[in-house]
Design a protein around this motif. Structure first.
Motif, PDB file in Angstrom:
ATOM      1  N   LEU A  43       0.819  -1.213   0.000  1.00  0.00           N
ATOM      2  CA  LEU A  43       0.000   0.000   0.000  1.00  0.00           C
ATOM      3  C   LEU A  43       0.856   1.268   0.000  1.00  0.00           C
ATOM      4  N   ALA A  44       2.053   1.172   0.576  1.00  0.00           N
ATOM      5  CA  ALA A  44       2.902   2.361   0.738  1.00  0.00           C
ATOM      6  C   ALA A  44       3.793   2.630  -0.467  1.00  0.00           C
ATOM      7  N   LEU A  45       4.016   1.619  -1.298  1.00  0.00           N
ATOM      8  CA  LEU A  45       5.029   1.736  -2.348  1.00  0.00           C
ATOM      9  C   LEU A  45       4.808   2.903  -3.320  1.00  0.00           C
ATOM     10  N   PRO A  46       3.584   3.183  -3.792  1.00  0.00           N
ATOM     11  CA  PRO A  46       3.431   4.324  -4.709  1.00  0.00           C
ATOM     12  C   PRO A  46       3.925   5.639  -4.110  1.00  0.00           C
ATOM     13  N   GLU A  47       3.595   5.914  -2.828  1.00  0.00           N
ATOM     14  CA  GLU A  47       4.018   7.167  -2.207  1.00  0.00           C
ATOM     15  C   GLU A  47       5.507   7.140  -1.867  1.00  0.00           C
ATOM     16  N   ILE A  48       6.037   5.969  -1.532  1.00  0.00           N
ATOM     17  CA  ILE A  48       7.489   5.868  -1.290  1.00  0.00           C
ATOM     18  C   ILE A  48       8.243   6.203  -2.570  1.00  0.00           C
ATOM     19  N   ARG A  49       7.769   5.657  -3.688  1.00  0.00           N
ATOM     20  CA  ARG A  49       8.425   5.954  -4.973  1.00  0.00           C
ATOM     21  C   ARG A  49       8.349   7.437  -5.291  1.00  0.00           C
ATOM     22  N   ARG A  50       7.213   8.066  -4.997  1.00  0.00           N
ATOM     23  CA  ARG A  50       7.026   9.479  -5.333  1.00  0.00           C
ATOM     24  C   ARG A  50       7.892  10.388  -4.470  1.00  0.00           C
ATOM     25  N   THR A  51       7.952  10.101  -3.166  1.00  0.00           N
ATOM     26  CA  THR A  51       8.635  11.001  -2.232  1.00  0.00           C
ATOM     27  C   THR A  51      10.069  10.586  -1.926  1.00  0.00           C
ATOM     28  N   LYS A  52      10.428   9.352  -2.285  1.00  0.00           N
ATOM     29  CA  LYS A  52      11.746   8.781  -1.936  1.00  0.00           C
ATOM     30  C   LYS A  52      11.947   8.710  -0.425  1.00  0.00           C
ATOM     31  N   THR A  53      10.851   8.729   0.317  1.00  0.00           N
ATOM     32  CA  THR A  53      10.897   8.722   1.781  1.00  0.00           C
ATOM     33  C   THR A  53       9.949   7.664   2.319  1.00  0.00           C
TER      34      THR A  53
END
Length: 626
Positions: free
Chosen positions: A265-275
């Motif tokens: 669930l977190a991977l799309p936002e991790i990819r976007r923010t690099k955080t």
């Protein structure tokens, strides 16, 4: 293809530690111990032997370079082979026939893949069943009410596929057999007890599906509901509080050190923010996602591992640690920082605060009490990892005194050691010198390089720095769990005498959990125990204790007596701490009410009754009556 557990156990049982090590190192027997010149740090050329082998425990340890482990670890290190290869080599050496899980032969790849697909389908079906129990049945209502009381929305419940495991511990087995699954397959699925066929591992628990990054469910975490004495994974009924959380044991599709909760669930936002926000538990991650911080994940009932950090490195540049403000949380933060830095991830730490005088404990707590906006604001209270280390050192030691300053600086050396860039290390040393009021940067650098040359670990005031991840301090709880870990035959007796909730020290609790996992999976021997301990520091700590007669027992020390005395100390200390809390509560009530602790106050009466009960329990532990 997995080598059968029965083969691994037989290899361990037949293994002659001295015979194995003497294939590589010449050993001499001195005072009942076997010593040799270490093959790791000196090439076998050191003048004074520092390498010791303990044949009974089947462990080795070098007091020079601090390498240690099981004899199978030794073979892996010397021959540069994997664990299965070492097992095969030792099996041939000691005449143990090699069998594989399911009795397979060498053309197992297609069968293994088919089995994995079956397991994934099984877990997917089970998720739907648990979800139905939570949302559609009266049985699941207490669990649903608990989630709603924690302000978890129905949308989030469905997004995270939360569920409830029924209290009937035979229901799931019957249900799945009706769907065509064989008993043999179900018994090895991780969903059922290793000791009692057909009995569900999870019962009466709030269920958290754990998925891989493709979103395929590979395991479960189960939470005991507050106030419910659910007994999960065991057939005992001693009335003790169960572990708050339990996880699926490791199977083909689930290796807990490689999986992060909610990564799918977190991977799309991790990819976007690099955080990525790394929290401690499932409810913390759920609270962060509901507040809109959707790049949050958590380890699955284990410490943050190198494998997980390397995995995150594919998509993230920075990790924000979101851990509790208690001692266990702060120790986890220290370990997490080192793990991040070793794996080239920048790191910062959320600093706990307070609102209206109320201490903020964790994201789930903040979200429940104060809502999403406050949680979002609290996640902005971050400091860089070095500042956190320095603040921790100042809190633990009095840097106004030379000894305290030296100890605070020593605490920072593992952090410096984890940095990959010499330029960054130089800048950090300058900041450390300024903040710690050291004489100059060169003095700090000289001390750090001296620490490096000595191999890092040192003994000081009863503490042992065992690796670059943490400092482990011996205490009553850790002493007790070490005795049981070294003498694992005592564990069934131990677990019947003390509950996991009575243990607070993080290292001791990890040993308790590890022993319980070995017990449930019917595994014995140091290899099984060591392989399940996540912390390198704790493994090293236990190896050193495993070769010491202080914990194994001798003519003067009976391990069972050590255990019994340790249980009494832990229980009495916990009871006395609760007595002190009751005394403080009674004094506070007296001041607030102005009527005295013995006044007409039901809550006060309950505290007094609890005090009388605890006094009686302490007298029992002391062997007194009346």
């Amino acid at each position: 293809m997995l080598i059968a557990k029965s083969t691994v156990q037989e290899v361990h049982d037949r293994l002659d530690a001295i015979a194995v090590v003497e294939d590589y190192v010449r050993l001499e027997k001195r005072g009942g111990r076997y010593w040799g010149r270490c093959p790791f740090h000196s090439g076998g050329q050191e003048k004074t032997p520092s390498f010791k082998v303990e044949p009974d425990q089947k462990l080795y340890y070098c007091f020079g370079c601090h390498k240690g482990g099981s004899i199978i670890d030794f073979v892996m290190e010397m021959d540069k082979v994997t664990y299965p290869e070492a097992i095969k080599n030792l099996a041939h050496k000691f005449g143990v026939p090699i069998s594989y899980e399911g009795g397979g032969d060498e053309k197992e790849y297609e069968l293994e893949q088919s089995r994995k697909e079956q397991l994934l389908e099984l877990y997917s079906r089970t998720v739907l069943s648990f979800s139905h129990f939570l949302l559609k049945t009266p049985q699941g209502k207490p669990a649903l009410d608990y989630l709603l009381s924690r302000k978890v929305s129905i949308d989030i419940i469905e997004r995270f596929r939360l569920g409830y495991s029924p209290t009937d511990r035979n229901w799931l087995y019957r249900f799945l057999q009706e769907k065509g699954y064989s008993a043999a397959f179900l018994d090895e699925s991780g969903l059922f007890s290793a000791h009692y066929q057909g009995m569900a591992f999870f019962s009466g628990r709030l269920m958290f599906p754990i998925a891989d990054r493709q979103g395929r469910v590979v395991a479960f975490g189960g939470r005991a509901l507050p106030g419910m004495r659910t007994l999960s994974g065991m057939a005992q009924s001693d009335g003790k509080e169960p572990p708050k959380y339990i996880n699926t044991r490791e199977i083909e599709i689930y290796k807990k050190g490689q999986i992060l909760y909610a990564l799918d669930l977190a991977l799309p936002e991790i990819r976007r923010t690099k955080t990525v926000y790394l929290a401690e538990g499932y409810m913390d991650v759920i609270a962060l996602h509901q507040a809109g911080i959707t790049n949050a994940v958590a380890p699955c009932g284990t410490a943050f591992t190198d494998e997980q950090a390397k995995f995150l490195r594919h998509w993230a540049d920075q990790v924000v640690l979101v851990f509790d403000s208690d001692e266990a949380g702060q120790q986890a933060a220290i370990k997490g920082i080192i793990t991040c830095r070793k794996n080239n991830l920048a790191c910062s730490v959320v600093v706990p605060g307070a609102i209206d005088g109320v201490a903020l404990k964790d994201p789930g707590d903040i979200f429940q009490k104060f809502g999403a906006d406050t949680l979002i604001q609290s996640m902005k209270r971050v400091i860089i990892d070095l500042e956190y280390f320095i603040a921790r050192g100042k809190a633990l030691y009095d840097i106004a005194k030379p000894k305290g300053k030296a100890e605070a600086l020593a605490m920072l050396y593992p952090y410096l050691d984890s940095l990959g860039s010499k330029a960054e290390r130089d800048d950090c040393i300058q900041l450390i010198a300024d903040e710690m009021r050291a004489d100059n940067k060169k003095a700090v650098l000289d001390d750090y390089e001296r620490w490096q040359r000595s191999g890092g670990p040192k003994k000081s005031n009863g503490e042992e720095v065992l690796d670059t991840q943490s400092t482990i301090r011996m205490n009553d709880e850790l002493f007790l769990l070490t005795v049981v870990s070294v003498n694992t035959h005592l564990y069934p007796e131990f677990r019947a005498s003390i509950a996991m909730g009575e243990i607070e020290d993080p290292a001791a609790k990890e040993l308790f959990i590890t022993l319980e996992e070995c017990f449930r999976n019917e595994e014995s021997g140091p290899d099984a125990l060591m392989s399940r301990i996540e912390s390198a520091a704790l493994r090293s700590f236990l190896i050193q204790r495993g070769i010491s007669p202080e914990f194994r027992g001798d003519a003067k020390r009976d391990p069972r007596k050590l255990m019994e005395d340790g249980i009494k100390r832990v229980k009495e200390k916990r009871l006395r701490r609760r007595l002190a809390e009751i005394g403080a509560e009674l004094r506070l009530k007296e001041r607030e009410s102005g009527i005295g602790a013995n006044g007409n106050d039901a809550a006060g009466d309950e505290l007094i009754a609890e005090k009388m009960y605890i006094d009686a329990e302490i007298r029992k532990l002391e062997g007194k009556t009346g």
